[in-house]
Design an enzyme around this catalytic site. Structure first.
Site, mmCIF file in Angstrom:
data_model
loop_
_atom_site.group_PDB
_atom_site.id
_atom_site.type_symbol
_atom_site.label_atom_id
_atom_site.label_comp_id
_atom_site.label_asym_id
_atom_site.label_seq_id
_atom_site.Cartn_x
_atom_site.Cartn_y
_atom_site.Cartn_z
ATOM 1 C CE1 TYR A 101 93.543 51.220 3.946
ATOM 2 C CE2 TYR A 101 94.118 49.244 5.417
ATOM 3 C CZ TYR A 101 94.525 50.060 4.384
ATOM 4 O OH TYR A 101 95.592 49.835 3.920
ATOM 5 C CG HIS A 143 94.331 49.839 -3.338
ATOM 6 N ND1 HIS A 143 94.861 49.318 -2.159
ATOM 7 C CD2 HIS A 143 95.324 49.064 -4.103
ATOM 8 C CE1 HIS A 143 96.077 48.313 -2.182
ATOM 9 N NE2 HIS A 143 96.305 48.438 -3.556
#
Length: 145
Positions: free
Chosen positions: A96, A28
């Protein structure tokens, strides 16, 4: 100490819980390009970053890292890198920290099975989202960078 070298005010924090060994997420990217800090807090993952910075001598090259909930390691990902991972154990959890706000319309990525990259994923894919499996190859994404 790290803030002496770069500024990273987190704008979003995500947690990814993956039930099955072999689950793949990514690769991503998002515009504006963002920095990330990744920490596996449970289980083990094979983490991959791909340099998507057109002016870099490492453009199109990837690196991998094994992260575990049993160690104190985290991975800093500079802006301009695609990111993905494969779980090596059941019930893996990853946290994250992102330097940019989430904009779904600005997300894009590279297919984790792209033949050009030749990433040697350690396991067969058991789970991969339709979105991730239909991402374009690195060659097609270059125009979006």
């Amino acid at each position: 100490l790290a803030t002496r070298y770069f500024s990273f005010p987190p704008k979003q924090i995500n947690i990814s819980h993956n039930n099955l060994t072999g689950t793949v997420r990514g690769l991503h990217l998002q515009k504006p390009l963002e920095m990330k800090i990744i920490k596996c807090v449970q289980g083990n993952i094979f983490d991959v970053i791909v340099d998507c910075r057109k002016d870099s001598e490492n453009f199109g090259k990837w690196e991998s890292f094994e992260l575990s909930g049993d160690d104190n390691k985290a991975l800093f990902i500079p802006s301009g890198y695609a990111h993905g991972f494969q779980t090596l154990t059941d019930d893996s959890k990853i946290i994250y920290l992102h330097s940019e706000d989430y904009f779904p319309e600005n997300q894009f990525g590279v297919n984790p099975k792209d033949e050009m990259l030749r990433i040697p994923w350690p396991l067969e894919f058991t789970v991969i989202s339709d979105r991730d499996s239909s991402l374009p190859g690195f060659q097609e994404v270059q125009n979006d960078l």
